[in-house]
Design an enzyme around this catalytic site. Sequence first.
Site, PDB file in Angstrom:
ATOM      1  N   TYR A  28     -68.177 -22.598 -50.220  1.00  0.00           N
ATOM      2  CA  TYR A  28     -67.850 -22.384 -48.802  1.00  0.00           C
ATOM      3  C   TYR A  28     -66.354 -22.617 -48.556  1.00  0.00           C
ATOM      4  CZ  TYR A  28     -72.950 -22.896 -48.231  1.00  0.00           C
ATOM      5  OH  TYR A  28     -74.315 -22.778 -48.336  1.00  0.00           O
ATOM      6  N   TRP A  59     -72.565 -24.112 -58.230  1.00  0.00           N
ATOM      7  CA  TRP A  59     -72.445 -22.653 -58.163  1.00  0.00           C
ATOM      8  C   TRP A  59     -72.854 -21.995 -59.495  1.00  0.00           C
ATOM      9  CZ3 TRP A  59     -73.041 -18.919 -55.175  1.00  0.00           C
ATOM     10  CH2 TRP A  59     -72.525 -17.645 -55.444  1.00  0.00           C
ATOM     11  N   GLN A 163     -84.062 -25.435 -51.057  1.00  0.00           N
ATOM     12  CA  GLN A 163     -83.466 -24.834 -49.864  1.00  0.00           C
ATOM     13  C   GLN A 163     -83.632 -23.319 -49.921  1.00  0.00           C
ATOM     14  OE1 GLN A 163     -79.104 -24.094 -48.015  1.00  0.00           O
ATOM     15  NE2 GLN A 163     -79.502 -26.254 -48.441  1.00  0.00           N
ATOM     16  N   TYR A 189     -82.680 -22.516 -44.612  1.00  0.00           N
ATOM     17  CA  TYR A 189     -81.358 -21.993 -44.187  1.00  0.00           C
ATOM     18  C   TYR A 189     -81.536 -20.752 -43.319  1.00  0.00           C
ATOM     19  CZ  TYR A 189     -81.106 -18.666 -48.290  1.00  0.00           C
ATOM     20  OH  TYR A 189     -81.310 -17.683 -49.227  1.00  0.00           O
ATOM     21  N   SER A 190     -80.473 -20.388 -42.619  1.00  0.00           N
ATOM     22  CA  SER A 190     -80.518 -19.310 -41.628  1.00  0.00           C
ATOM     23  C   SER A 190     -81.661 -19.528 -40.638  1.00  0.00           C
ATOM     24  CB  SER A 190     -80.664 -17.938 -42.303  1.00  0.00           C
ATOM     25  OG  SER A 190     -79.639 -17.746 -43.243  1.00  0.00           O
ATOM     26  N   GLY A 193     -81.612 -17.112 -37.839  1.00  0.00           N
ATOM     27  CA  GLY A 193     -81.574 -15.681 -38.130  1.00  0.00           C
ATOM     28  C   GLY A 193     -80.193 -15.179 -38.526  1.00  0.00           C
ATOM     29  N   SER A 244     -73.163 -23.567 -36.577  1.00  0.00           N
ATOM     30  CA  SER A 244     -72.414 -23.110 -35.415  1.00  0.00           C
ATOM     31  C   SER A 244     -71.020 -23.712 -35.454  1.00  0.00           C
ATOM     32  CB  SER A 244     -73.107 -23.501 -34.105  1.00  0.00           C
ATOM     33  OG  SER A 244     -72.324 -23.043 -33.015  1.00  0.00           O
TER      34      SER A 244
HETATM   35  P1  A2P Z   1     -71.605 -19.571 -33.393  1.00  0.00           P
HETATM   36  O1  A2P Z   1     -70.918 -20.236 -34.540  1.00  0.00           O
HETATM   37  O2  A2P Z   1     -70.680 -18.722 -32.592  1.00  0.00           O
HETATM   38  O3  A2P Z   1     -72.419 -20.524 -32.561  1.00  0.00           O
HETATM   39  P2  A2P Z   1     -77.889 -19.531 -38.850  1.00  0.00           P
HETATM   40  O4  A2P Z   1     -77.853 -20.987 -38.558  1.00  0.00           O
HETATM   41  O5  A2P Z   1     -79.251 -18.927 -38.844  1.00  0.00           O
HETATM   42  O6  A2P Z   1     -77.094 -19.169 -40.058  1.00  0.00           O
HETATM   43  O7  A2P Z   1     -77.165 -18.791 -37.606  1.00  0.00           O
HETATM   44  C1  A2P Z   1     -75.795 -18.925 -37.409  1.00  0.00           C
HETATM   45  C2  A2P Z   1     -75.336 -17.960 -36.326  1.00  0.00           C
HETATM   46  O8  A2P Z   1     -76.007 -18.247 -35.098  1.00  0.00           O
HETATM   47  C3  A2P Z   1     -73.868 -18.069 -36.059  1.00  0.00           C
HETATM   48  O9  A2P Z   1     -73.386 -16.754 -35.849  1.00  0.00           O
HETATM   49  C4  A2P Z   1     -73.779 -18.879 -34.780  1.00  0.00           C
HETATM   50  O10 A2P Z   1     -72.652 -18.492 -34.036  1.00  0.00           O
HETATM   51  C5  A2P Z   1     -75.046 -18.522 -34.061  1.00  0.00           C
HETATM   52  N1  A2P Z   1     -75.611 -19.632 -33.276  1.00  0.00           N
HETATM   53  C6  A2P Z   1     -75.664 -20.929 -33.606  1.00  0.00           C
HETATM   54  N2  A2P Z   1     -76.305 -21.648 -32.678  1.00  0.00           N
HETATM   55  C7  A2P Z   1     -76.697 -20.775 -31.716  1.00  0.00           C
HETATM   56  C8  A2P Z   1     -77.409 -20.904 -30.497  1.00  0.00           C
HETATM   57  N3  A2P Z   1     -77.842 -22.083 -30.068  1.00  0.00           N
HETATM   58  N4  A2P Z   1     -77.609 -19.775 -29.765  1.00  0.00           N
HETATM   59  C9  A2P Z   1     -77.166 -18.578 -30.185  1.00  0.00           C
HETATM   60  N5  A2P Z   1     -76.494 -18.394 -31.332  1.00  0.00           N
HETATM   61  C10 A2P Z   1     -76.257 -19.478 -32.101  1.00  0.00           C
END
Ligand code: A2P
Length: 283
Positions: A28, A59, A163, A189-190, A193, A244
């Site tokens: 990362y 990795w 994970q 993870y994700s 979405g 986020s």
């Molecule tokens: P951002 O960094 O602008 O908040 P995942 O955790 O499934 O990988 O998703 C990450 C994505 O979801 C990032 O693009 C993040 O953008 C966005 N995201 C994170 N928290 C929220 C939330 N509470 N509502 C909407 N989008 C979110």
Amino acid sequence: QTPKGSCLEAVKIAIDAGYRHIDGAFVYFNEHEVGQAIREKIAEGKIKREDIFYCGKLWNTCHPPELVRPTLEKTLKILQLDYVDLYIIELPMAFKPGDALYPKDENGKFIYHETDLCATWEALEACKDAGLAKSIGVSNFNRRQLEMIMNKPGLKYKPVSNQVECHPYFTQPKLLEFCRQHDIVIVGYSPLGTSRDESWVNVSSPPLLKDPVLNAIGKKYNKTAAQVALRFNVQRGVVVIPKSFNPQRIRENFQIFDFSLTEKEMKEIEALNKNVRYVELLM
Ligand code: A2P
């Protein structure tokens, strides 16, 4: 992957918001900022090192057993920490060792490398014995790959966690059941979405957070679809690692411990499963 300094700020905000589990990786390219954020928060007296649960990842180019400990030591040096709480094999396939993290041949094809995953695992066990990692686990392993490790002659420690992608559109019912039976924690993870970045995400699958069921259930509790998606996994024992970089959403994603979903709602969300991955990992 992240603009300079943004990870440092995000981790500090997250720690202030109450997060303690930080999911990182050498690939990362921000472990130096994560380490700095943790050390700054310790210096402030906000947390102690033992309050933080840092997960690092081995990795693909570092699978040969003799590379495992030096690779973890490199991560610790970047973090400026003495140990990681969890060290996991990021993917079950190995790439050719070397400076190129994504080694490719002249035709643009990945150059793989033959290593014995069980030997890689033994090297992780040695890292745990040396105190460099408190626990060891895996990522992106399927059932057969988990069984291969668990059935290894002379196994010293089994993987504590696996994970994998996990959210209401990809609920992992079979793997979750298998891992439950074997006391392996699923870390999802994700869980929201993904960021729908076309360079690594299958965007033909619809956006999770627009889902009408998640939004309707959220409305009932005055919560967002994101909070419902996270609560769903937490409530069934799946660890979530939402990502986020936005202070408001970092805090929002932590506000999931003041409500609970009914059994009927859990079933409704489970029924959203499409068995389609956002993260296809085509390599
Ligand atoms: P951002 O960094 O602008 O908040 P995942 O955790 O499934 O990988 O998703 C990450 C994505 O979801 C990032 O693009 C993040 O953008 C966005 N995201 C994170 N928290 C929220 C939330 N509470 N509502 C909407 N989008 C979110």
